[in-house]
Design an enzyme around this catalytic site. Structure first.
Site, mmCIF file in Angstrom:
data_model
loop_
_atom_site.group_PDB
_atom_site.id
_atom_site.type_symbol
_atom_site.label_atom_id
_atom_site.label_comp_id
_atom_site.label_asym_id
_atom_site.label_seq_id
_atom_site.Cartn_x
_atom_site.Cartn_y
_atom_site.Cartn_z
ATOM 1 N N THR A 101 35.281 -41.761 -0.339
ATOM 2 C CA THR A 101 34.458 -40.555 -0.378
ATOM 3 C C THR A 101 33.186 -40.768 0.440
ATOM 4 O O THR A 101 32.470 -41.749 0.232
ATOM 5 C CB THR A 101 34.076 -40.217 -1.835
ATOM 6 N N TYR A 123 48.412 -34.251 1.967
ATOM 7 C CA TYR A 123 47.302 -34.906 2.665
ATOM 8 C C TYR A 123 47.484 -36.426 2.639
ATOM 9 O O TYR A 123 47.327 -37.104 3.655
ATOM 10 C CB TYR A 123 45.976 -34.497 2.017
#
Length: 136
Positions: free
Chosen positions: A64, A32
């Site tokens: 995040t 990723y």
């Protein structure tokens, strides 16, 4: 070129991609992270090719963000929140505002850039800082 009544002028515009801080630092998940790092390179190279056509290409790089992936978990786990210098995880609106800016005329001279919208996590390693300089 005569002044335009609308923005962007016909045949011109902006492409704004969405990446991840995983492309800049090791936060786990190597595949990723490699893909996300590739988005930065794609942004820069595409910006070079698209500029002659009046198209700007930029990348928003969030940390995040509270999304539906958070459902079933604590709303904001203390361990994650504490890693962010601004003391919270991002909200979708934080990312949306950055995208809107880069797509707007206010960013008319910005291309090939990565805008980090990450609460400071890539700039300041709060865990390391706390371990080295207690009580900060």
């Amino acid at each position: 070129m005569p002044p335009c009544r609308t923005w962007p002028p016909p045949g011109r515009g902006a492409i704004v991609g969405i990446g991840s801080v995983n492309g800049a630092q090791d936060f786990g998940n190597h595949a990723y992270s490699a893909a996300e790092a590739g988005l930065g390179s794609l942004t820069r190279t595409l910006a070079g090719h698209a500029a002659a056509r009046g198209v700007r290409v930029n990348l928003v790089v969030p940390g995040t963000v509270r999304t539906t992936a958070w459902e079933g978990r604590d709303a904001e786990p203390e361990a994650v929140r504490a890693l962010y210098p601004l003391g919270r995880v991002g909200e979708p609106e934080d990312v949306a505002a950055a995208v809107a800016f880069l797509a707007s005329r206010d960013a008319a001279w910005i291309t090939g850039a990565s805008l980090y919208v990450d609460g400071g996590i890539t700039a300041i390693d709060t865990g390391f800082r706390a371990a080295v300089v207690p009580d900060t």
